[in-house]
Design an enzyme around this catalytic site. Sequence first.
Site: not given
Lengths: 206, 206, 331, 331
Positions: D54-57, D105, D110, D219
């Site tokens: 996911g994005s946001g990391h 991860k 994932d 998350h």
Amino acid sequence: MEIDVQTAISWLNKANEKMQAEKDYLTKLDQETGDGDHGINMARGFSEVENKIANGNYETCADVFKDTAMTLMSKIGGASGPLYGTAFLRLSTALKGQDPVDEKAFAQGVQAALEGIQQRGKASVGEKTMVDVWQPIAAYLQETSAIEAAQLEKIAKEAMEATKDLIATKGRAAYFKERSKGAIDPGAASSFYLFSALAEVLKEAK
Amino acid sequence: MEIDVQTAISWLNKANEKMQAEKDYLTKLDQETGDGDHGINMARGFSEVENKIANGNYETCADVFKDTAMTLMSKIGGASGPLYGTAFLRLSTALKGQDPVDEKAFAQGVQAALEGIQQRGKASVGEKTMVDVWQPIAAYLQETSAIEAAQLEKIAKEAMEATKDLIATKGRAAYFKERSKGAIDPGAASSFYLFSALAEVLKEAK
Amino acid sequence: MKKIINDPNQAVSDMLQGIVAAYPDSVKQLEGTTVVVRKDAPVAGKVAIVSGGGSGHEPAHAGYVGKGMLDAAVCGEVFTSPAPDQVLEAIKATDSGKGVFLVIKNYSGDVMNFEMAMEMAEAEGIQVEKVVVNDDVAVEDSEFTTGRRGIAGTIFVHKIAGAKAEAGGSLEEVKAVAEKVVANVRSMGMALTPCTVPAAGTPSFHLEENEMEIGIGIHGEAGIERKPIASADEIANELMEHVLHDLPYRKGDEVAVMVNGLGATPEMELYIINKKVQEILKETGINVHRAFVGNFMTSLEMAGCSVTLLKMDDELKTLLDAPSSTPAFCF
Amino acid sequence: MKKIINDPNQAVSDMLQGIVAAYPDSVKQLEGTTVVVRKDAPVAGKVAIVSGGGSGHEPAHAGYVGKGMLDAAVCGEVFTSPAPDQVLEAIKATDSGKGVFLVIKNYSGDVMNFEMAMEMAEAEGIQVEKVVVNDDVAVEDSEFTTGRRGIAGTIFVHKIAGAKAEAGGSLEEVKAVAEKVVANVRSMGMALTPCTVPAAGTPSFHLEENEMEIGIGIHGEAGIERKPIASADEIANELMEHVLHDLPYRKGDEVAVMVNGLGATPEMELYIINKKVQEILKETGINVHRAFVGNFMTSLEMAGCSVTLLKMDDELKTLLDAPSSTPAFCF
Ligand SMILES: Nc1ncnc2c1ncn2[C@@H]1O[C@H](COP(=O)(O)OP(=O)(O)O)[C@@H](O)[C@H]1O
Ligand SMILES: Nc1ncnc2c1ncn2[C@@H]1O[C@H](COP(=O)(O)OP(=O)(O)O)[C@@H](O)[C@H]1O
Ligand SMILES: [Mg+2]
Ligand SMILES: [Mg+2]
Ligand SMILES: [Mg+2]
Ligand SMILES: [Mg+2]
């Protein structure tokens, strides 16, 4: 009762309508025990499904569900994408050459879908996932001789609500252990909307 | 009236007491038109001064003020460190060989301090800085024949309050232009506490 | 105030120990000071570059100490310029005989403290030169005021002056190229939230949930204009409009770009700003030599960003691209 | 929600354009996908390393695309694993014939999406291997559950597997060394504030002004325990206690340390944590090979940090120290 291409399409459109309407609620549920994206994911996925099938020219339910599967698989992502994608792919495969789909064939298709979800996600009943809705629905469809829309919806609803008291052992909610108790599983909730959409469509189709 | 080593030390200790008591207020003023550290800076600087002079063995006011200057210069930083440091350094230099310090010598010392602040900071009266308090105080000390504590305090207080209506053109407050109006300049406020400490010490010394 | 600290009054000293503990092979703290220097200081035959200022802007300035950038960073209390004696120690510890160059951000406090240290060092026979960085176009530039603030553009001065020094440049040459950077660099920032000085304990100003500040500095001070939050594209437009017209940067120019986060801005948002910044530059016909997106000059946990442009020529390009190896800036 | 974005549903796509616009010489976006690849992909004769999630990391994972680390980063929606077709595109675009290695991860999503892509790629005749990173000791490890999460320790897997591949390692060798990293890396995190998924618009949980969460993921999910905010030293103690005892790391061991910010934590605070972490390691008799302090694996604008230890041997040291040049990790 039979399910034809038009019923299948109506089901998915109705499901999309519900996912859009319940988007924030599903996200809120996922904020409680997950990462707060389930409503966003389902709304994105099912709106893509509606677009996809609107442009198709389908002769069989299997084809409708195959496009549904591929769209969900590639547009949702997360945990629910591969799970819903796999479910509809198995449903499609099971229904190949069965049009119009009768109740028995449909029941077997949903059973195959459930098994697909379980293979992919390795969850069994009671782990506080969407499996907890799919399993009793699959069982009802297998055992009933004539699907009653109201009964279908009731079973899905009760199954969803029962996830509230479970402790999650699969998916993100599992990180919370005991703290996951007290909230409905978001994937169980979206599965309920999916089957409640089916119930409504069947009711109208009568 | 004369200022001896003990009076000088009492002045600085009283000033420290006030800076500690008004630390949050000075910081709040600096949050309005600056970067919110003036109270912290003054409290740190003057508590170091109190420590420093408590350990000294002074024969002249000039020496007390020199240690004060060096301590403020190296412990405050920011804009106020070099300004207060320079002020006390000039005061010390002006008072060399004048002990006990009479009113006239002290007045000349404060005038020298004001000039030091202005050289260092390049601010003139009306730019909404500490200069706006030091200037009227220096003028009063020069023109009076006998310092009246109450009058000293009153002048400092009015001068400080008058900074409220000014638009800043020096220091951080200048970035706010018209918006800097309506708040007392923090350096003017700390200068007021410094002179009000002096007034109290002179009153007690009588 | 929510912070991961111990005693607020020890925050800077704890931080400095944490920095030195992280990079014990490349930096050290001068004993009894708040100065972080290259472990191999003084570097023989090299002009030393010294910068610093208040803390709270990390990685500025200690994160830029290393080969190709700074020889020392003088770290004051949070948002408070360090005192002259600290700056003097940094000068003395880094001078190899070729002189020391001070990079000062244009704040009354920094200018006064660094200039006093400069005078003291000169009195001790050390050659010192300086540049004052004033890249923030949000503030009006006038002879009669404090003038413009130094913000993220300072990093370009560190990098380019550092590279010039590393390449063997004389003190005059380093000063000349640093002045060239200052003449060609412009920035402007904005914020969504204020920040809290640890020892103060409360935020420096208040913004409503739907408000932002345009023309913000890096010391928790409010900006020059408060307005309703706009979209990333509108924000980029507004910042770029001010920055572009100030120098001005013109069609055919080549620039380095820095999109800088103020501390609490997700990188995602910085890249969204960068997208629009690059589009604007393209439309304007300005070529981008190189872009930097990240947290380079922060203001504690302020959410917001600044945009910096530096007009390049061949000399600046060579120096900007020269290798540097510091914790926060390396290629 | 205060964010510098345009349409929340376009945040990831805007970000990707901003990333590519920032580094046009080194990365590109595969058309019609959310995949960022090395511009020179596929790199002849090299095993390709593909990661994502996911994005946001950010900077994970696109910031680690480059020489010595990743060949491609597959970027999902915010906190949502990318779909298999995206991962498949990344695999196809980076395979040079020597095979592709996936760094995943450990999250249900994932793992499922990447494994499906792996099956699809294998069906197309591409050799693919994988490692699942599960360094988060806050979560109990059990056969019957989802198992531990992958958090900041993942960066060490990227770096070391990337270096092995760059050095010409075979797919099996890359897999072996990646598994060695996973076996020897442990992390734990904490947070002072939640974060907000742009499309959701509200924070994922609520913390009182005096509360913190221990054992947080990346998350936006709440942690495993909520308590009153403690001092930096106490926080470092608690995180280190869990991390140290898990492997366990013992006297005489040599480790790499990562103090990772979750997005809105001032670097000052990360260094204050690092100070205590280094003290604890010293007291325990554990040697530090190298330390990393900064934002490496974030959770949007969450305030908080994680601490990661990786037990080193000679092979891991050589690979960790090998040069890499990516926007977010370079030396
Ligand atoms: N292993 C699994 N088996 C079955 N269902 C699962 C599994 N993991 C997650 N789920 C379902 O997926 C839902 C979460 O979906 P979503 O929020 O879209 O993905 P993510 O968890 O990746 O954010 C959960 O509520 C649960 O019903
Ligand atoms: N150039 C100047 N000349 C005179 N006084 C100044 C000047 N610049 C700042 N000051 C004074 O210093 C005060 C601020 O001090 P302080 O907050 O401690 O330093 P900083 O502005 O560096 O944070 C201002 O309120 C003003 O009175
Ligand atoms: Mg989710
Ligand atoms: Mg101040
Ligand atoms: Mg200050
Ligand atoms: Mg998710």
